[in-house]
Design a protein around this motif. Structure first.
Motif, PDB file in Angstrom:
ATOM      1  N   SER A  37       0.844  -1.190   0.000  1.00 45.57           N
ATOM      2  CA  SER A  37       0.000   0.000   0.000  1.00 45.57           C
ATOM      3  C   SER A  37       0.879   1.239   0.000  1.00 45.57           C
ATOM      4  CB  SER A  37      -0.893   0.019   1.246  1.00 45.57           C
ATOM      5  OG  SER A  37      -1.775  -1.077   1.235  1.00 45.57           O
ATOM      6  N   VAL A  38       0.356   2.345  -0.503  1.00 48.47           N
ATOM      7  CA  VAL A  38       1.087   3.610  -0.457  1.00 48.47           C
ATOM      8  C   VAL A  38       1.471   3.866   0.998  1.00 48.47           C
ATOM      9  CG1 VAL A  38       0.892   6.110  -0.760  1.00 48.47           C
ATOM     10  CG2 VAL A  38      -0.033   4.557  -2.507  1.00 48.47           C
ATOM     11  N   GLY A  39       2.728   4.217   1.219  1.00 47.44           N
ATOM     12  CA  GLY A  39       3.237   4.478   2.559  1.00 47.44           C
ATOM     13  C   GLY A  39       3.992   3.311   3.177  1.00 47.44           C
ATOM     14  N   ASP A  40       3.865   2.110   2.596  1.00 52.50           N
ATOM     15  CA  ASP A  40       4.561   0.932   3.125  1.00 52.50           C
ATOM     16  C   ASP A  40       6.035   0.958   2.730  1.00 52.50           C
ATOM     17  OD1 ASP A  40       2.159  -0.012   4.118  1.00 52.50           O
ATOM     18  OD2 ASP A  40       1.919  -1.572   2.586  1.00 52.50           O
ATOM     19  N   ASP A  41       6.873   0.364   3.571  1.00 51.09           N
ATOM     20  CA  ASP A  41       8.286   0.173   3.276  1.00 51.09           C
ATOM     21  C   ASP A  41       8.547  -1.296   2.990  1.00 51.09           C
ATOM     22  OD1 ASP A  41       9.012   2.840   3.608  1.00 51.09           O
ATOM     23  OD2 ASP A  41       9.413   2.584   5.738  1.00 51.09           O
ATOM     24  N   THR A  42       9.422  -1.555   2.032  1.00 51.81           N
ATOM     25  CA  THR A  42       9.825  -2.916   1.693  1.00 51.81           C
ATOM     26  C   THR A  42      11.337  -3.006   1.842  1.00 51.81           C
ATOM     27  OG1 THR A  42       7.989  -3.111   0.129  1.00 51.81           O
ATOM     28  CG2 THR A  42       9.807  -4.694  -0.095  1.00 51.81           C
ATOM     29  N   GLY A  43      11.793  -3.886   2.718  1.00 44.88           N
ATOM     30  CA  GLY A  43      13.221  -4.089   2.930  1.00 44.88           C
ATOM     31  C   GLY A  43      13.720  -5.249   2.091  1.00 44.88           C
ATOM     32  N   ILE A  44      14.933  -5.123   1.613  1.00 39.49           N
ATOM     33  CA  ILE A  44      15.574  -6.195   0.847  1.00 39.49           C
ATOM     34  C   ILE A  44      16.918  -6.493   1.493  1.00 39.49           C
ATOM     35  CG2 ILE A  44      16.555  -6.878  -1.380  1.00 39.49           C
ATOM     36  CD1 ILE A  44      14.164  -4.130  -1.519  1.00 39.49           C
ATOM     37  N   ARG A  45      17.188  -7.775   1.725  1.00 45.30           N
ATOM     38  CA  ARG A  45      18.484  -8.204   2.275  1.00 45.30           C
ATOM     39  C   ARG A  45      18.930  -9.423   1.487  1.00 45.30           C
ATOM     40  NH1 ARG A  45      22.708  -6.170   4.983  1.00 45.30           N
ATOM     41  NH2 ARG A  45      23.702  -7.721   6.269  1.00 45.30           N
ATOM     42  N   LEU A  46      19.898  -9.233   0.590  1.00 42.62           N
ATOM     43  CA  LEU A  46      20.425 -10.316  -0.233  1.00 42.62           C
ATOM     44  C   LEU A  46      21.757 -10.755   0.348  1.00 42.62           C
ATOM     45  CD1 LEU A  46      19.530  -8.777  -3.693  1.00 42.62           C
ATOM     46  CD2 LEU A  46      18.231 -10.455  -2.358  1.00 42.62           C
ATOM     47  N   THR A  47      21.890 -12.037   0.606  1.00 41.52           N
ATOM     48  CA  THR A  47      23.049 -12.581   1.303  1.00 41.52           C
ATOM     49  C   THR A  47      23.998 -13.273   0.328  1.00 41.52           C
ATOM     50  OG1 THR A  47      21.628 -12.937   3.214  1.00 41.52           O
ATOM     51  CG2 THR A  47      23.746 -14.061   3.217  1.00 41.52           C
ATOM     52  N   ALA A  48      25.266 -12.886   0.387  1.00 44.51           N
ATOM     53  CA  ALA A  48      26.307 -13.497  -0.446  1.00 44.51           C
ATOM     54  C   ALA A  48      26.558 -14.935   0.014  1.00 44.51           C
ATOM     55  CB  ALA A  48      27.598 -12.685  -0.345  1.00 44.51           C
ATOM     56  N   SER A  49      27.194 -15.712  -0.845  1.00 46.80           N
ATOM     57  CA  SER A  49      27.556 -17.087  -0.474  1.00 46.80           C
ATOM     58  C   SER A  49      28.960 -17.385  -0.966  1.00 46.80           C
ATOM     59  CB  SER A  49      26.552 -18.088  -1.066  1.00 46.80           C
ATOM     60  OG  SER A  49      26.570 -18.023  -2.475  1.00 46.80           O
ATOM     61  N   ARG A  50      29.565 -18.386  -0.345  1.00 46.51           N
ATOM     62  CA  ARG A  50      30.935 -18.753  -0.698  1.00 46.51           C
ATOM     63  C   ARG A  50      31.042 -20.268  -0.756  1.00 46.51           C
ATOM     64  NH1 ARG A  50      35.854 -17.255  -1.343  1.00 46.51           N
ATOM     65  NH2 ARG A  50      37.586 -18.252  -0.317  1.00 46.51           N
ATOM     66  N   GLU A  51      31.689 -20.760  -1.825  1.00 44.33           N
ATOM     67  CA  GLU A  51      31.918 -22.206  -1.968  1.00 44.33           C
ATOM     68  C   GLU A  51      33.080 -22.464  -2.916  1.00 44.33           C
ATOM     69  OE1 GLU A  51      28.857 -23.594  -5.383  1.00 44.33           O
ATOM     70  OE2 GLU A  51      27.902 -23.028  -3.491  1.00 44.33           O
ATOM     71  N   ARG A  52      33.921 -23.388  -2.562  1.00 44.46           N
ATOM     72  CA  ARG A  52      35.030 -23.869  -3.401  1.00 44.46           C
ATOM     73  C   ARG A  52      35.870 -22.759  -4.030  1.00 44.46           C
ATOM     74  NH1 ARG A  52      30.913 -27.404  -6.340  1.00 44.46           N
ATOM     75  NH2 ARG A  52      30.188 -28.657  -4.629  1.00 44.46           N
ATOM     76  N   GLY A  53      36.234 -21.764  -3.247  1.00 44.96           N
ATOM     77  CA  GLY A  53      37.082 -20.695  -3.751  1.00 44.96           C
ATOM     78  C   GLY A  53      36.360 -19.633  -4.559  1.00 44.96           C
ATOM     79  N   LEU A  54      35.041 -19.664  -4.545  1.00 45.76           N
ATOM     80  CA  LEU A  54      34.251 -18.674  -5.267  1.00 45.76           C
ATOM     81  C   LEU A  54      33.326 -17.960  -4.287  1.00 45.76           C
ATOM     82  CD1 LEU A  54      33.171 -20.877  -8.319  1.00 45.76           C
ATOM     83  CD2 LEU A  54      35.163 -19.363  -8.153  1.00 45.76           C
ATOM     84  N   THR A  55      33.239 -16.640  -4.415  1.00 49.09           N
ATOM     85  CA  THR A  55      32.307 -15.860  -3.610  1.00 49.09           C
ATOM     86  C   THR A  55      31.273 -15.263  -4.548  1.00 49.09           C
ATOM     87  OG1 THR A  55      34.030 -15.338  -2.015  1.00 49.09           O
ATOM     88  CG2 THR A  55      32.070 -13.941  -1.984  1.00 49.09           C
ATOM     89  N   TYR A  56      30.009 -15.459  -4.238  1.00 49.51           N
ATOM     90  CA  TYR A  56      28.912 -14.926  -5.042  1.00 49.51           C
ATOM     91  C   TYR A  56      28.358 -13.705  -4.324  1.00 49.51           C
ATOM     92  CZ  TYR A  56      29.306 -19.149  -7.765  1.00 49.51           C
ATOM     93  OH  TYR A  56      29.785 -20.156  -8.571  1.00 49.51           O
ATOM     94  N   THR A  57      28.581 -12.519  -4.910  1.00 45.09           N
ATOM     95  CA  THR A  57      28.207 -11.249  -4.299  1.00 45.09           C
ATOM     96  C   THR A  57      27.015 -10.627  -5.031  1.00 45.09           C
ATOM     97  OG1 THR A  57      29.709  -9.981  -5.698  1.00 45.09           O
ATOM     98  CG2 THR A  57      30.605 -10.836  -3.618  1.00 45.09           C
ATOM     99  N   TRP A  58      26.350  -9.697  -4.366  1.00 45.55           N
ATOM    100  CA  TRP A  58      25.156  -9.050  -4.911  1.00 45.55           C
ATOM    101  C   TRP A  58      25.406  -7.584  -5.241  1.00 45.55           C
ATOM    102  CZ3 TRP A  58      20.989 -11.574  -6.433  1.00 45.55           C
ATOM    103  CH2 TRP A  58      20.762 -12.849  -5.918  1.00 45.55           C
ATOM    104  N   SER A  59      24.773  -7.119  -6.309  1.00 41.14           N
ATOM    105  CA  SER A  59      24.737  -5.682  -6.603  1.00 41.14           C
ATOM    106  C   SER A  59      23.668  -5.056  -5.715  1.00 41.14           C
ATOM    107  CB  SER A  59      24.404  -5.443  -8.081  1.00 41.14           C
ATOM    108  OG  SER A  59      23.076  -5.867  -8.367  1.00 41.14           O
ATOM    109  N   MET A  60      23.714  -3.746  -5.591  1.00 40.89           N
ATOM    110  CA  MET A  60      22.736  -3.032  -4.785  1.00 40.89           C
ATOM    111  C   MET A  60      21.352  -3.120  -5.441  1.00 40.89           C
ATOM    112  SD  MET A  60      22.970   0.858  -3.308  1.00 40.89           S
ATOM    113  CE  MET A  60      24.401   1.055  -4.296  1.00 40.89           C
TER     114      MET A  60
END
Length: 124
Positions: A37-60
């Motif tokens: 609804s108008v006036g509501d806030d929506t939060g986003i939290r994207l979590t990076a992960s790491r496996e086998r020498g690779l890190t998966y990162t997020w853009s804003m």
């Protein structure tokens, strides 16, 4: 299981804090459509992960629909997480997007793929 912690500096939340309904979206919400609804806030939290020498990162997380959703807080962390808070300004449909990319350790190679993340927000 993903634990969501939404950190919002008091100064930036103050203009929109008057009784607004708030939800938090995470990695697993990719492809989801959310009614707000108008006036509501929506939060986003994207979590990076790491496996086998690779890190998966997020853009804003971002939106091109500023007349519908206004980003009030956003950023990324050194670990590769990304976060944002979007405020529903007016009725309409807005899309929030981000991209997950690979960052290899020395001696490792990333797959040639990126993973888009997208949520549609319908504001009434």
């Amino acid at each position: 299981m993903v634990t969501v912690t939404l950190v919002t500096p008091a100064a930036s939340a103050a203009p929109h804090s008057g009784g607004a309904d708030r939800i938090a979206l995470t990695n697993s919400d990719n492809g989801r459509t959310v009614a707000r609804s108008v006036g509501d806030d929506t939060g986003i939290r994207l979590t990076a992960s790491r496996e086998r020498g690779l890190t998966y990162t997020w853009s804003m997380p971002s939106t091109r629909d500023a007349h519908v959703l206004t980003r009030t807080v956003s950023g990324t962390t050194a670990a590769g997480d990304a976060y944002a808070v979007l405020h529903a300004e007016s009725p309409g449909t807005g899309t929030i997007t981000a991209v997950r990319q690979c960052r290899p350790d020395p001696g490792h190679k990333c797959p040639l793929a990126i993973a888009p993340w997208k949520v549609t927000i319908k504001v009434s």
